[in-house]
Design a protein around this motif. Structure first.
Motif, short mmCIF file in Angstrom:
data_model
loop_
_atom_site.label_atom_id
_atom_site.label_comp_id
_atom_site.label_asym_id
_atom_site.label_seq_id
_atom_site.Cartn_x
_atom_site.Cartn_y
_atom_site.Cartn_z
N TYR A 55 36.50 49.08 40.69
CA TYR A 55 35.65 49.31 41.86
C TYR A 55 35.96 50.63 42.58
CZ TYR A 55 34.23 44.44 41.34
OH TYR A 55 33.72 43.27 40.86
N HIS A 105 24.68 38.23 44.87
CA HIS A 105 25.83 38.56 44.04
C HIS A 105 25.97 37.63 42.84
CE1 HIS A 105 28.04 35.15 45.76
NE2 HIS A 105 27.82 35.59 46.98
N ARG A 108 31.11 35.39 41.98
CA ARG A 108 32.45 35.73 42.47
C ARG A 108 32.45 36.28 43.88
NH1 ARG A 108 32.24 39.32 37.29
NH2 ARG A 108 31.02 37.46 36.88
N ASN A 111 31.22 41.26 46.02
CA ASN A 111 32.19 42.28 45.64
C ASN A 111 31.63 43.69 45.86
OD1 ASN A 111 30.56 42.86 43.38
ND2 ASN A 111 31.74 41.51 42.04
N TYR A 113 30.66 46.11 43.94
CA TYR A 113 29.51 46.50 43.13
C TYR A 113 28.20 46.02 43.77
CZ TYR A 113 25.92 45.03 39.76
OH TYR A 113 24.73 44.73 39.13
N ASP A 132 27.39 36.97 51.53
CA ASP A 132 28.59 36.56 50.82
C ASP A 132 28.68 35.04 50.85
OD1 ASP A 132 31.02 36.18 49.62
OD2 ASP A 132 32.18 37.40 51.03
N TYR A 140 34.83 37.04 50.26
CA TYR A 140 35.31 37.62 49.01
C TYR A 140 36.77 38.03 49.17
CZ TYR A 140 35.85 40.94 45.14
OH TYR A 140 36.30 41.61 44.03
N ASN A 143 39.43 40.31 44.87
CA ASN A 143 39.45 40.42 43.41
C ASN A 143 38.57 39.32 42.81
OD1 ASN A 143 41.23 38.10 42.12
ND2 ASN A 143 42.28 38.74 44.00
N ASP A 144 38.03 39.61 41.64
CA ASP A 144 37.02 38.73 41.06
C ASP A 144 37.59 37.42 40.52
OD1 ASP A 144 35.28 40.74 41.70
OD2 ASP A 144 34.46 41.00 39.70
N GLY A 147 37.81 35.24 43.39
CA GLY A 147 36.44 35.00 43.85
C GLY A 147 35.72 33.97 43.01
N SER A 269 30.85 48.44 37.21
CA SER A 269 32.30 48.36 37.33
C SER A 269 33.01 47.90 36.06
CB SER A 269 32.69 47.42 38.48
OG SER A 269 32.41 46.07 38.16
#
Length: 294
Positions: A55, A105, A108, A111, A113, A132, A140, A143-144, A147, A269
């Protein structure tokens, strides 16, 4: 060792990542299976590092772009998660009311992106809201991996209500002309399809590689543009039945398949990103919204 390139990676590795990213594989199993492809100088850590989102170096729009008003707001989702945080963005230079876009989104949370994508859509002449769905859980987490784990604990129909509430918030916003579309990615693609089913006055929906509804299709009033990755057998399997239902019911739709690209090809990303396909799909998306949200 030379930096890895997408062309250096076998398709099976991308398929493994897709399974991991969609909670089909636990991290331990993902790493174990990935070790099968750690040959010829490749190591598991190098593969992991290559596949994980970056990211820091992949933004297309500066967060502080002087042509944008972009900030976080909170709105109410009475049927969903309660108070939901969202990024609200609009161009500074345009006077009068603008068409709106809900940006949804992946699986996750909101984020960087997706924030970047929402700002990018705003620069094209829209007021955008990017909620979100992890807001009830603290948002969030940065980190994914965390998430995904967090989002998995929420009911997806309750999250759908959060995005429907975002539509209502935008519809009544002073900067919006009341004509609203939705664009979403992966989980957000499913949300986009379901908002078309559930929201009678949604004007347009652009699901990117999103799961398809099987009920309520007769209720769709929105114009649909569906974006699919050619290598995404998992999601693409649901398209023929959806296409048949849409066409039999006379629903306006157009679908595009992008050859030799993976699920997530629009996401800047990760190495699944395919710039030519992503740019073409995005230009089609923006032109579609400009046509339908007038």
């Amino acid at each position: 060792m030379k930096p890895l390139k997408k062309e250096d990676i076998k398709q099976e590795v991308f398929d493994l990542y897709d399974a991991y990213a969609h909670n089909k594989l636990e991290r331990r199993d993902f790493v174990q299976k990935l070790s099968m492809y750690a040959v010829g100088g490749l190591t598991v850590p190098s593969l992991m590092s290559f596949l994980m989102p970056d990211y820091e170096n992949t933004f297309l729009v500066d967060k502080n772009n002087p042509d944008l008003d972009s900030d976080f707001i909170t709105y109410s989702s009475a049927k969903g998660g309660g108070k939901i945080k969202a990024l609200l963005s609009k161009p500074k230079s345009v006077e009068g009311k603008l068409p709106g876009i809900v940006v949804v989104h992946e699986n996750r949370g909101l984020n960087p992106y997706v924030e970047d994508t929402a700002r990018r859509a705003a620069l094209a002449g829209f007021v955008t809201i990017a909620p979100d769905a992890l807001s009830p859980l603290g948002g969030y987490p940065g980190n994914d991996d965390e998430g995904r784990a967090m989002q998995k604990t929420r009911d997806r129909d309750e999250m759908l209500e959060d995005f429907i509430a975002a539509f209502e918030y935008l519809k009544n916003h002073e900067s919006c002309n009341g004509k609203i579309g939705v664009v979403g990615f992966c989980f957000g693609g499913w949300i986009s399809n379901m908002m078309a089913v559930k929201v009678p006055d949604l004007a347009a929906a652009v699901p990117f590689y999103g799961g398809q509804p099987t009920e309520g299709i007769e209720n769709i009033n929105a114009s649909l543009m569906l974006q699919y990755a050619g290598l995404d057998e998992r999601v693409n399997a649901g398209w023929p039945a959806y296409e048949k239902a849409l066409n039999e019911l006379g629903k306006e739709n157009v679908a595009y398949f992008y050859d030799n690209v993976n699920h997530g090809f629009h996401n800047t990303s990760t190495p699944r990103y395919d710039e030519p396909a992503a740019e073409l799909a995005w230009s089609r998306t923006i032109e579609f919204f400009k046509e339908k949200l007038v």
